[in-house]
Design an enzyme around this catalytic site. Structure first.
Site, PDB file in Angstrom:
ATOM      1  N   ASP A  51      39.530  30.053  56.003  1.00 41.01           N
ATOM      2  CA  ASP A  51      39.912  28.642  55.974  1.00 41.01           C
ATOM      3  C   ASP A  51      39.123  27.831  56.996  1.00 41.01           C
ATOM      4  O   ASP A  51      38.404  28.379  57.833  1.00 41.01           O
ATOM      5  CB  ASP A  51      41.415  28.499  56.257  1.00 41.01           C
ATOM      6  CG  ASP A  51      42.274  29.034  55.122  1.00 41.01           C
ATOM      7  OD1 ASP A  51      41.797  29.043  53.973  1.00 41.01           O
ATOM      8  OD2 ASP A  51      43.416  29.442  55.397  1.00 41.01           O
ATOM      9  N   TYR A 109      41.816  41.350  60.367  1.00 36.13           N
ATOM     10  CA  TYR A 109      41.815  40.082  61.105  1.00 36.13           C
ATOM     11  C   TYR A 109      42.421  40.293  62.480  1.00 36.13           C
ATOM     12  O   TYR A 109      43.235  41.198  62.694  1.00 36.13           O
ATOM     13  CB  TYR A 109      42.651  39.026  60.379  1.00 36.13           C
ATOM     14  CG  TYR A 109      41.983  38.365  59.201  1.00 36.13           C
ATOM     15  CD1 TYR A 109      41.273  37.172  59.350  1.00 36.13           C
ATOM     16  CD2 TYR A 109      42.071  38.919  57.927  1.00 36.13           C
ATOM     17  CE1 TYR A 109      40.678  36.554  58.266  1.00 36.13           C
ATOM     18  CE2 TYR A 109      41.472  38.311  56.834  1.00 36.13           C
ATOM     19  CZ  TYR A 109      40.783  37.124  57.010  1.00 36.13           C
ATOM     20  OH  TYR A 109      40.175  36.516  55.933  1.00 36.13           O
TER      21      TYR A 109
END
Length: 250
Positions: A51, A109
């Site tokens: 994002d 992540y």
């Protein structure tokens, strides 16, 4: 012939990985550089879609070329054509059927939090300085994620996906000094998923939610019951894993 690109980037100046109609993206910058160097239009496919504002320590993308390329020279020249906040680590030939997105076995992540204030980490951490969260409680709640597969409650609303199922294999918090990092690995992630999970677990650490609340949230499949999404600058895509056959020429 199909080629893979391994790269990293600081996402501060980009509206995410994927090409956007009215905003600059990492994919756009890389695609333009490749097209210029190879003197024909190149379309690249990334391993995922980070994002806006999210960083990547390791990202992969693939593209096709009709001619054999000097991969070492191409990587060197690409670094001269892309902005300094994008770095090409390697370009390598792979199997014609290999796919950077669909062949990825897992993605990892990290969400990085700084407990306190640090002017040098403003762009790469979320800084908490009002109250220190209880990390042990957050880790107990994080274990709950390993017992479920449907994570609709952590997905961005109005997302066009066929399934909300993900297999999470790692979910743990690590505290070292003022650095608090959430590590998570799964076969796939939904849009905004990691930031929503972190926001929910932080509420557990601050005493606003319990481990049972996390269970109830997941089983509800209702995004409105989960915590807020934490800021993008603390999120890093750190690793993408593939079968050895794809990376054999790396």
């Amino acid at each position: 012939m199909r080629y893979f690109i391994e790269l990293s980037y600081n996402g501060k100046n980009y509206h995410g990985w994927q090409i956007q109609p009215n905003a600059i993206s990492v994919q756009e910058m890389l695609q333009k550089a490749l097209s210029t160097l190879l003197r024909h239009e190149v379309v690249i496919m990334g391993a995922g879609r980070t994002d806006a504002g999210v960083h990547a320590e390791q990202m992969f993308a693939h593209f096709d070329s009709e001619r054999a390329l000097d991969t070492v020279e191409l990587a060197h020249r690409l670094n001269a054509f892309v902005p300094e906040d994008i770095v090409i680590s390697a370009v390598f030939l792979t199997d014609d059927e290999a796919h950077s997105r669909f062949d990825a076995l897992s993605r990892s992540y990290e969400y990085r939090i700084w407990l306190g204030r640090n002017p040098f980490l403003v762009d790469t951490t979320w800084q908490l300085y009002q109250q220190e969260p209880a990390v042990e409680k957050m880790n107990e709640a994080a274990k709950v994620l390993l017992n479920y597969s449907n994570f609709k409650c952590f997905s961005k609303s109005k997302t066009d996906v066929k399934t909300y199922n993900c297999k999470i294999t790692t979910a743990v918090w690590e505290l070292k000094g003022n650095s608090l990092v959430f590590h998570i690995t799964a076969d796939r992630f939904l849009r905004n998923m990691v930031r929503a999970i972190v926001g929910t677990l932080i509420e557990v650490g601050l005493g606003k939610k319990s481990k049972q609340d996390v269970i109830n949230i997941i089983e509800s499949q209702d995004r409105t019951k989960a915590g807020v999404s934490v800021p993008a600058q603390g999120l890093f895509l750190t690793k993408v894993e593939y079968p050895e056959s794809i990376l054999k020429n790396k």
